[in-house]
Write a protein that holds these residues in place. Sequence first.
Motif, mmCIF file in Angstrom:
data_model
loop_
_atom_site.group_PDB
_atom_site.id
_atom_site.type_symbol
_atom_site.label_atom_id
_atom_site.label_comp_id
_atom_site.label_asym_id
_atom_site.label_seq_id
_atom_site.Cartn_x
_atom_site.Cartn_y
_atom_site.Cartn_z
ATOM 1 N N VAL A 119 51.537 17.344 17.159
ATOM 2 C CA VAL A 119 51.675 17.709 15.743
ATOM 3 C C VAL A 119 51.766 16.468 14.863
ATOM 4 C CG1 VAL A 119 53.321 18.683 14.096
ATOM 5 C CG2 VAL A 119 52.587 20.031 16.063
ATOM 6 N N SER A 120 52.380 15.415 15.366
ATOM 7 C CA SER A 120 52.560 14.204 14.549
ATOM 8 C C SER A 120 51.242 13.694 13.989
ATOM 9 C CB SER A 120 53.245 13.107 15.371
ATOM 10 O OG SER A 120 52.495 12.794 16.530
ATOM 11 N N ASN A 121 50.169 13.828 14.769
ATOM 12 C CA ASN A 121 48.869 13.319 14.345
ATOM 13 C C ASN A 121 48.170 14.242 13.343
ATOM 14 O OD1 ASN A 121 46.889 11.260 14.521
ATOM 15 N ND2 ASN A 121 45.641 12.559 15.828
ATOM 16 N N LYS A 122 48.712 15.425 13.127
ATOM 17 C CA LYS A 122 48.110 16.378 12.203
ATOM 18 C C LYS A 122 48.712 16.279 10.798
ATOM 19 C CE LYS A 122 47.474 19.746 15.935
ATOM 20 N NZ LYS A 122 46.038 19.536 16.120
ATOM 21 N N LEU A 123 49.920 15.764 10.692
ATOM 22 C CA LEU A 123 50.660 15.853 9.439
ATOM 23 C C LEU A 123 49.966 15.162 8.273
ATOM 24 C CD1 LEU A 123 54.277 15.326 10.815
ATOM 25 C CD2 LEU A 123 53.289 17.444 9.936
ATOM 26 N N SER A 124 49.522 13.936 8.476
ATOM 27 C CA SER A 124 48.910 13.204 7.366
ATOM 28 C C SER A 124 47.611 13.862 6.920
ATOM 29 C CB SER A 124 48.664 11.742 7.748
ATOM 30 O OG SER A 124 47.808 11.659 8.881
ATOM 31 N N GLN A 178 60.039 11.287 17.533
ATOM 32 C CA GLN A 178 60.118 10.086 16.708
ATOM 33 C C GLN A 178 58.844 9.878 15.897
ATOM 34 O OE1 GLN A 178 63.156 8.131 16.597
ATOM 35 N NE2 GLN A 178 62.014 7.829 14.711
ATOM 36 N N GLU A 179 57.705 10.201 16.474
ATOM 37 C CA GLU A 179 56.444 10.074 15.736
ATOM 38 C C GLU A 179 56.360 11.067 14.588
ATOM 39 O OE1 GLU A 179 53.835 7.969 15.653
ATOM 40 O OE2 GLU A 179 55.088 6.732 16.937
ATOM 41 N N ILE A 180 56.857 12.273 14.801
ATOM 42 C CA ILE A 180 56.894 13.265 13.715
ATOM 43 C C ILE A 180 57.744 12.743 12.573
ATOM 44 C CG2 ILE A 180 57.809 15.536 13.071
ATOM 45 C CD1 ILE A 180 56.912 16.517 15.852
ATOM 46 N N ALA A 181 58.927 12.249 12.905
ATOM 47 C CA ALA A 181 59.823 11.713 11.870
ATOM 48 C C ALA A 181 59.191 10.524 11.163
ATOM 49 C CB ALA A 181 61.156 11.315 12.500
ATOM 50 N N ARG A 182 58.530 9.672 11.924
ATOM 51 C CA ARG A 182 57.897 8.488 11.337
ATOM 52 C C ARG A 182 56.800 8.891 10.345
ATOM 53 N NH1 ARG A 182 56.935 5.833 15.771
ATOM 54 N NH2 ARG A 182 58.706 4.417 15.640
ATOM 55 N N GLU A 183 56.011 9.889 10.693
ATOM 56 C CA GLU A 183 54.957 10.367 9.789
ATOM 57 C C GLU A 183 55.564 10.895 8.485
ATOM 58 O OE1 GLU A 183 51.422 10.561 9.973
ATOM 59 O OE2 GLU A 183 51.841 9.004 11.441
ATOM 60 N N LEU A 184 56.665 11.610 8.592
ATOM 61 C CA LEU A 184 57.315 12.148 7.401
ATOM 62 C C LEU A 184 57.846 11.034 6.507
ATOM 63 C CD1 LEU A 184 59.325 15.107 9.008
ATOM 64 C CD2 LEU A 184 57.180 15.250 7.744
ATOM 65 N N VAL A 225 57.030 7.538 6.624
ATOM 66 C CA VAL A 225 56.014 6.575 6.192
ATOM 67 C C VAL A 225 55.153 7.136 5.064
ATOM 68 C CG1 VAL A 225 53.903 5.360 6.915
ATOM 69 C CG2 VAL A 225 55.934 5.334 8.384
ATOM 70 N N ASN A 226 54.827 8.414 5.153
ATOM 71 C CA ASN A 226 53.939 9.033 4.166
ATOM 72 C C ASN A 226 54.679 9.805 3.082
ATOM 73 O OD1 ASN A 226 51.442 8.238 5.566
ATOM 74 N ND2 ASN A 226 52.138 9.659 7.143
ATOM 75 N N ASP A 227 56.007 9.700 3.091
ATOM 76 C CA ASP A 227 56.849 10.361 2.077
ATOM 77 C C ASP A 227 56.474 11.836 1.945
ATOM 78 O OD1 ASP A 227 58.822 10.573 0.164
ATOM 79 O OD2 ASP A 227 57.527 9.955 -1.487
ATOM 80 N N LEU A 228 56.526 12.545 3.065
ATOM 81 C CA LEU A 228 56.098 13.942 3.093
ATOM 82 C C LEU A 228 57.237 14.949 2.946
ATOM 83 C CD1 LEU A 228 53.416 13.871 5.947
ATOM 84 C CD2 LEU A 228 53.078 13.728 3.475
ATOM 85 N N PHE A 229 58.443 14.476 2.699
ATOM 86 C CA PHE A 229 59.578 15.403 2.623
ATOM 87 C C PHE A 229 59.477 16.359 1.442
ATOM 88 C CE2 PHE A 229 61.454 11.965 5.206
ATOM 89 C CZ PHE A 229 61.858 12.715 6.280
ATOM 90 N N LYS A 230 58.764 15.971 0.391
ATOM 91 C CA LYS A 230 58.641 16.847 -0.775
ATOM 92 C C LYS A 230 57.809 18.084 -0.477
ATOM 93 C CE LYS A 230 59.037 13.174 -4.280
ATOM 94 N NZ LYS A 230 58.884 11.972 -3.471
ATOM 95 N N LYS A 231 56.945 18.009 0.524
ATOM 96 C CA LYS A 231 56.085 19.151 0.819
ATOM 97 C C LYS A 231 56.186 19.611 2.270
ATOM 98 C CE LYS A 231 51.698 18.642 0.688
ATOM 99 N NZ LYS A 231 50.320 18.373 0.254
ATOM 100 N N THR A 232 57.202 19.151 2.972
ATOM 101 C CA THR A 232 57.395 19.553 4.363
ATOM 102 C C THR A 232 58.774 20.161 4.538
ATOM 103 O OG1 THR A 232 55.978 17.738 5.111
ATOM 104 C CG2 THR A 232 57.350 18.801 6.767
ATOM 105 N N TYR A 233 58.815 21.298 5.203
ATOM 106 C CA TYR A 233 60.069 22.008 5.474
ATOM 107 C C TYR A 233 60.287 21.974 6.978
ATOM 108 C CZ TYR A 233 59.139 23.493 0.739
ATOM 109 O OH TYR A 233 58.866 23.484 -0.625
ATOM 110 N N LEU A 277 66.478 9.276 10.652
ATOM 111 C CA LEU A 277 67.213 8.055 10.316
ATOM 112 C C LEU A 277 66.551 6.841 10.975
ATOM 113 C CD1 LEU A 277 69.586 6.435 9.183
ATOM 114 C CD2 LEU A 277 70.944 7.171 11.171
ATOM 115 N N LYS A 278 66.204 6.967 12.237
ATOM 116 C CA LYS A 278 65.588 5.853 12.959
ATOM 117 C C LYS A 278 64.262 5.435 12.303
ATOM 118 C CE LYS A 278 65.740 4.484 17.818
ATOM 119 N NZ LYS A 278 64.655 3.519 17.889
ATOM 120 N N ALA A 279 63.511 6.437 11.822
ATOM 121 C CA ALA A 279 62.246 6.134 11.151
ATOM 122 C C ALA A 279 62.485 5.404 9.831
ATOM 123 C CB ALA A 279 61.473 7.430 10.902
#
Length: 427
Positions: A270-275, A307-313, A315-323, A351-353
């Motif tokens: 899933v981590s590779n799909k988020l962006s 960790q990759e999922i968290a990193r994608e969120l 790095v790409n500042d996706l918290f505004k559109k990700t639940y 936090l680690k990301a």
Amino acid sequence: MITPQVQRAYDDAKEVYLKHGINVDEILEKLKEIKISMHCWQGDDVRGFMNKDQELTGGISVTGNYPGAARTPEELRQDLEKAYSLIPGKHKLNLHAIYLDTDEKVDLDEIEPRHYKKWVEWAKKKGIGLDFNPTCFSHPKSEDGFTLSHPNKEIRDFWIEHCKRARKVGEYFGKELGQTCVTDIWIPDGYKDLPVDRLTPRKRLEEALDEVFSEEIDPQYNLDAVESKLFGIGSESYVVGSHEFYMGYALTRNKLLCLDTGHFHPTEVVSNKLSAISLFNKGILLHVSRPVRWDSDHVILLDDELQEIARELVVNDLFKKTYIGLDFFDGSINRVAAWVIGMRNMIKAILKAYLEPIEQLKELELKGDFTARLALREEFKTYPFGAVWDYYCASQGVPIREEWLNEVRNYEQEVLLNRNKSLSEKR
């Protein structure tokens, strides 16, 4: 309580991270604002309170018989409170429709907001939000493996009505609690063996979903999500609601796309799909689980993919559109502990990301200095993240490190084991 030892370790860690321009105090303030939706169904093995004698169907299977599963809404809320008391931050709870709290005898196509009033009252007291799911499984009208795409219009209409009412419950949650409810639709529809006609069931599903979403609901109160799956028990050869179907549907109907980490091919992440999806979609709902060989919904670990999922969120500042929601159920271990481990791991990963030199790494990548990029990322794996995590837990009034386990063990002795004693006494 923040002990002098925890404070010293935190202060030292801040200095180390500051050398790379990372302001740890600011990061902890950001972390406080991120809400994870904890799933209610870990507490009772997905039984719910509508028809507890109904066999689990739709590919749902919970293994283990660890003592102390919740038997009533009151017991489930008691367990949830214990779990939340050991998890830093203020979060949400994800309810399935079968977890209604009422003395009325109602079927799924009859649910109304009032049947969840006690959950709303409890959530208000605890300061948490509620998310929701229609329950399209473990019901006599889903026994043949089809719901919203069922060839029988009468059965199909039953599930359409259920999903419509679920959205109204979600709207009620949003209005009452002042936090947007995400209502996610997942169905088990599919064939065990190869079908002849793959298209017609998908046409029926498309039309059914259009009917479900025909009433406009203010997105301030409720957001709709649709969830795909690769396969399930009883639908190994064909799933009507595939990833391709729901991605197309979400994009054309302006709905959230739910990505469950266990609902794809074993080598697909899933981590590779988020962006990619974030560029085109209204928003994303995450159901974070841990597949072991298949979608078996294990308690999540602080592993590479999390960790990759968290990193994608981050790095790409996706918290505004990700639940972010969790989705696992394990009856082989203490159920409260499973919640705590999963929730704490999700927060740890975020936090680690945040505690990585993101801008510096981006700059190195842009320059083509992949040697330094790799070296820096590897070195940061042993930076003093643990000291920051301990401080964050202490500042939020929850136990640090494995100290929480003692509280769960005490709770097990005082509460959970007594449930089994009372059950055996009744027998």
